[in-house]
Design a protein around this motif. Sequence first.
Motif, PDB file in Angstrom:
ATOM      1  N   GLY A   1      -9.366   9.335 -21.150  1.00  0.00           N
ATOM      2  CA  GLY A   1      -8.243   9.206 -22.068  1.00  0.00           C
ATOM      3  C   GLY A   1      -6.951   8.736 -21.414  1.00  0.00           C
ATOM      4  N   ASP A   2      -5.855   8.914 -22.175  1.00  0.00           N
ATOM      5  CA  ASP A   2      -4.547   8.425 -21.748  1.00  0.00           C
ATOM      6  C   ASP A   2      -4.040   9.118 -20.490  1.00  0.00           C
ATOM      7  N   LYS A   3      -4.362  10.404 -20.351  1.00  0.00           N
ATOM      8  CA  LYS A   3      -3.893  11.115 -19.161  1.00  0.00           C
ATOM      9  C   LYS A   3      -4.560  10.573 -17.900  1.00  0.00           C
ATOM     10  N   LEU A   4      -5.842  10.233 -17.995  1.00  0.00           N
ATOM     11  CA  LEU A   4      -6.518   9.627 -16.854  1.00  0.00           C
ATOM     12  C   LEU A   4      -5.892   8.267 -16.533  1.00  0.00           C
ATOM     13  N   GLN A   5      -5.551   7.505 -17.569  1.00  0.00           N
ATOM     14  CA  GLN A   5      -4.917   6.208 -17.363  1.00  0.00           C
ATOM     15  C   GLN A   5      -3.566   6.383 -16.661  1.00  0.00           C
ATOM     16  N   ALA A   6      -2.818   7.409 -17.064  1.00  0.00           N
ATOM     17  CA  ALA A   6      -1.510   7.645 -16.466  1.00  0.00           C
ATOM     18  C   ALA A   6      -1.630   8.067 -15.003  1.00  0.00           C
ATOM     19  N   VAL A   7      -2.570   8.963 -14.710  1.00  0.00           N
ATOM     20  CA  VAL A   7      -2.709   9.444 -13.340  1.00  0.00           C
ATOM     21  C   VAL A   7      -3.289   8.345 -12.446  1.00  0.00           C
ATOM     22  N   THR A   8      -4.122   7.471 -12.994  1.00  0.00           N
ATOM     23  CA  THR A   8      -4.629   6.323 -12.231  1.00  0.00           C
ATOM     24  C   THR A   8      -3.488   5.377 -11.884  1.00  0.00           C
ATOM     25  N   HIS A   9      -2.588   5.173 -12.849  1.00  0.00           N
ATOM     26  CA  HIS A   9      -1.404   4.336 -12.615  1.00  0.00           C
ATOM     27  C   HIS A   9      -0.540   4.942 -11.514  1.00  0.00           C
ATOM     28  N   ALA A  10      -0.356   6.265 -11.532  1.00  0.00           N
ATOM     29  CA  ALA A  10       0.440   6.937 -10.500  1.00  0.00           C
ATOM     30  C   ALA A  10      -0.224   6.817  -9.131  1.00  0.00           C
ATOM     31  N   ALA A  11      -1.566   6.941  -9.091  1.00  0.00           N
ATOM     32  CA  ALA A  11      -2.290   6.833  -7.820  1.00  0.00           C
ATOM     33  C   ALA A  11      -2.156   5.425  -7.240  1.00  0.00           C
ATOM     34  N   THR A  12      -2.212   4.415  -8.108  1.00  0.00           N
ATOM     35  CA  THR A  12      -2.034   3.032  -7.644  1.00  0.00           C
ATOM     36  C   THR A  12      -0.657   2.847  -7.027  1.00  0.00           C
ATOM     37  N   ASN A  13       0.368   3.389  -7.674  1.00  0.00           N
ATOM     38  CA  ASN A  13       1.718   3.294  -7.143  1.00  0.00           C
ATOM     39  C   ASN A  13       1.856   4.051  -5.823  1.00  0.00           C
ATOM     40  N   ALA A  14       1.161   5.191  -5.704  1.00  0.00           N
ATOM     41  CA  ALA A  14       1.199   5.952  -4.455  1.00  0.00           C
ATOM     42  C   ALA A  14       0.598   5.147  -3.314  1.00  0.00           C
ATOM     43  N   ARG A  15      -0.552   4.500  -3.558  1.00  0.00           N
ATOM     44  CA  ARG A  15      -1.190   3.692  -2.512  1.00  0.00           C
ATOM     45  C   ARG A  15      -0.301   2.522  -2.097  1.00  0.00           C
ATOM     46  N   GLU A  16       0.301   1.854  -3.088  1.00  0.00           N
ATOM     47  CA  GLU A  16       1.159   0.710  -2.771  1.00  0.00           C
ATOM     48  C   GLU A  16       2.403   1.141  -2.009  1.00  0.00           C
ATOM     49  N   ALA A  17       3.008   2.258  -2.416  1.00  0.00           N
ATOM     50  CA  ALA A  17       4.202   2.753  -1.718  1.00  0.00           C
ATOM     51  C   ALA A  17       3.874   3.164  -0.288  1.00  0.00           C
ATOM     52  N   LEU A  18       2.714   3.790  -0.102  1.00  0.00           N
ATOM     53  CA  LEU A  18       2.305   4.188   1.243  1.00  0.00           C
ATOM     54  C   LEU A  18       2.052   2.964   2.110  1.00  0.00           C
ATOM     55  N   GLY A  19       1.446   1.919   1.535  1.00  0.00           N
ATOM     56  CA  GLY A  19       1.232   0.686   2.286  1.00  0.00           C
ATOM     57  C   GLY A  19       2.529   0.073   2.750  1.00  0.00           C
ATOM     58  N   ARG A  20       3.540   0.052   1.849  1.00  0.00           N
ATOM     59  CA  ARG A  20       4.847  -0.480   2.239  1.00  0.00           C
ATOM     60  C   ARG A  20       5.481   0.381   3.329  1.00  0.00           C
ATOM     61  N   LYS A  21       5.331   1.689   3.192  1.00  0.00           N
ATOM     62  CA  LYS A  21       5.909   2.609   4.169  1.00  0.00           C
ATOM     63  C   LYS A  21       5.284   2.410   5.546  1.00  0.00           C
ATOM     64  N   LEU A  22       3.960   2.260   5.588  1.00  0.00           N
ATOM     65  CA  LEU A  22       3.283   2.066   6.866  1.00  0.00           C
ATOM     66  C   LEU A  22       3.705   0.751   7.509  1.00  0.00           C
ATOM     67  N   ALA A  23       3.873  -0.294   6.691  1.00  0.00           N
ATOM     68  CA  ALA A  23       4.318  -1.582   7.230  1.00  0.00           C
ATOM     69  C   ALA A  23       5.728  -1.477   7.786  1.00  0.00           C
ATOM     70  N   GLU A  24       6.611  -0.790   7.040  1.00  0.00           N
ATOM     71  CA  GLU A  24       7.984  -0.610   7.517  1.00  0.00           C
ATOM     72  C   GLU A  24       8.020   0.223   8.790  1.00  0.00           C
ATOM     73  N   THR A  25       7.189   1.279   8.829  1.00  0.00           N
ATOM     74  CA  THR A  25       7.158   2.149  10.004  1.00  0.00           C
ATOM     75  C   THR A  25       6.683   1.384  11.229  1.00  0.00           C
ATOM     76  N   SER A  26       5.658   0.536  11.044  1.00  0.00           N
ATOM     77  CA  SER A  26       5.151  -0.265  12.153  1.00  0.00           C
ATOM     78  C   SER A  26       6.224  -1.217  12.665  1.00  0.00           C
ATOM     79  N   SER A  27       6.929  -1.870  11.731  1.00  0.00           N
ATOM     80  CA  SER A  27       8.010  -2.776  12.122  1.00  0.00           C
ATOM     81  C   SER A  27       9.124  -2.016  12.824  1.00  0.00           C
ATOM     82  N   GLN A  28       9.461  -0.830  12.297  1.00  0.00           N
ATOM     83  CA  GLN A  28      10.520  -0.019  12.903  1.00  0.00           C
ATOM     84  C   GLN A  28      10.138   0.405  14.317  1.00  0.00           C
ATOM     85  N   LYS A  29       8.869   0.734  14.523  1.00  0.00           N
ATOM     86  CA  LYS A  29       8.421   1.133  15.863  1.00  0.00           C
ATOM     87  C   LYS A  29       8.587  -0.014  16.844  1.00  0.00           C
TER      88      LYS A  29
END
Length: 622
Positions: A347-375
């Motif tokens: 249902g809709d709640k699964l769709q919402a939590v899937t959307h949140a998980a996608t955003n979490a993965r993308e944000a973490l990817g950006r964070k890891l890239a920034e952290t690597s560059s910062q290092k």
Amino acid sequence: MRTGRGAILAALKTMPDSPGVYRMLDGHGDVLYVGKAKHLKRRVASYTRINQLQPRLMRMVAETRTMEIVTTASEAEALLLEANLIKRLRPRFNVLLRDDKSFPYILITGDHDFPQILKHRGARNRKGEYFGPFASAGAVNETLAVLEKAFLLRNCSDSVFESRSRPCLQYQIKRCSAPCCAYVDREGYGRLVAEARDFLRGRSAGVRQAMQDRMAEAANDLDFETAAVYRDRIKALARVTATQGINFQGLEDVDVVAIAEEGGQSCIQVFFFRGGQNYGNRAYFPANEAGSTAAEVLSAFLGQFYADKLPPREVVLDRAPDEADLVAQALSVRAGHKVRLTVPRRGDKLQAVTHAATNAREALGRKLAETSSQKRLLEGTRTVFGLERAPQRIEVYDNAHISGTHAVCGMIVAGPEGFDRRSYRSFTIRDIDPAKAGGDDYAMMREVMRRRFGRLARELDEAGGETDRVAGWPDLVLLDGGEGQLQTGTEELEAAGLTGRIMVAAIAKGPDRDAGRERFFLPGRAPFRLPERDPVLYFLQRLRDEAHRFAGGQHRAKRSRAIGTSALDEIPGIGPKRKKALLHHFGSAKAVEAASLTDIARVEGISTAVARQIYGFFHPEG
């Protein structure tokens, strides 16, 4: 390890087997870890079985010297107390929620006949109805702007409302109904407030339909001006609905939480839905989660996240947290109503939590890239300045003043995570007379370095000479200036007895303040430049510019606070009425200072005794 285990065994002799919270402290009294337990004695005893502990917990036990406990009535209360203590004490062996700033709300006040609509942060101590939380101040400001157009509610303070004799600009641009001037009566304004409340509670369809009916009715009556007003309000409503981002059917008042893990780091995304509308999202990157499972990190996050804010009736998650039933029970105690933790399967709640998980993965990817560059940038900084290791904390200092007045020095901090804005500090220059110094940057920097290095020296002495035990120990101190500022910094470093423990350097702007031609000054080395396209140069420029921005902002704030004050405010017994009379008579505080005793005594409301007091304040030698 033997000493730490012995300290725990000693504490176990008098420890009850009831619910509570325990704290492990090191030899300096600093809290290493905060934990909760249903049975304190049994939980703490597990730390004595060294071979069964994770490496992180082994290090914690090795550093433990004493323990403190607090008993509670239930395990749920223990969980709430644990979360509060972790947020306040920030023990280095706990999973920590970072950057947890307060959330903004929309408030419709309830302490006035004509309620005000405004943005609110902090404690909810004003009477009224709160809607939110919103993920950012920008989301609130944008929503408020269109709500004012749609419902014509006032945003002025009560004092401004009472003093108005004619409508303000808000009425002219059709964002207020001008209740201050009786352009709408109390009953009519009350209907507008009721519509706004219904809309914020998620009843937008009914509110819009009612407006459409009134617009059609006005048009049928040939009252096109009124119809146009309703048309504009309907357009504003459509816009505020559109600005809410992605919405999901069936989500009323819920928070949607999902976690992503990669590279030894985690990202937790939280989406806020209120009244069926998306109020935005925010990403969190918990610290010290090494060795913890996603379920454990999620459990720790929920406890700390809701420690200072009320949870909604339902929290939708992408997975069950550790001790889910206990967490739900504790959140229910915190909220004063039942809180459900839901892991949807369809249902809709699964769709919402899937959307949140996608955003979490993308944000973490950006964070890891920034952290690597910062290092890489920090490693380049280590090479440039000849440091033994890549700096974990860089402090940059810059002065800001106008001819020495309202002088401040700003300190910004950067490290592996980028700018650490929570560690920024401003120093008010105290020991220099602006009138005499005329803007002596060297004297100002000397004062700041004396205060900063003096404090570090005291903390280092208390830590037994171990820099790792001093919170906020800098690896590199960078001063905005040239050779003179470098000499000032090195002299104060030597005076504090810290030579060799901290690197001090200076960065001077190039000729004609040309960016890219900066010169760097280090003790015992000739000044040098970096290649114009060197990434490390861009990095150091960014640090210098951030220090300049921060110091300038602090200086402007200090100067703004001083506007409207004068020397007359410092004279005992001179209140607003006498101050107004003096300024009205003489025109300025400087003119009062230059006036004779006889002239001051001529001012209406100023007696001879008060005139002597004023004259004596400006002429103490007389």
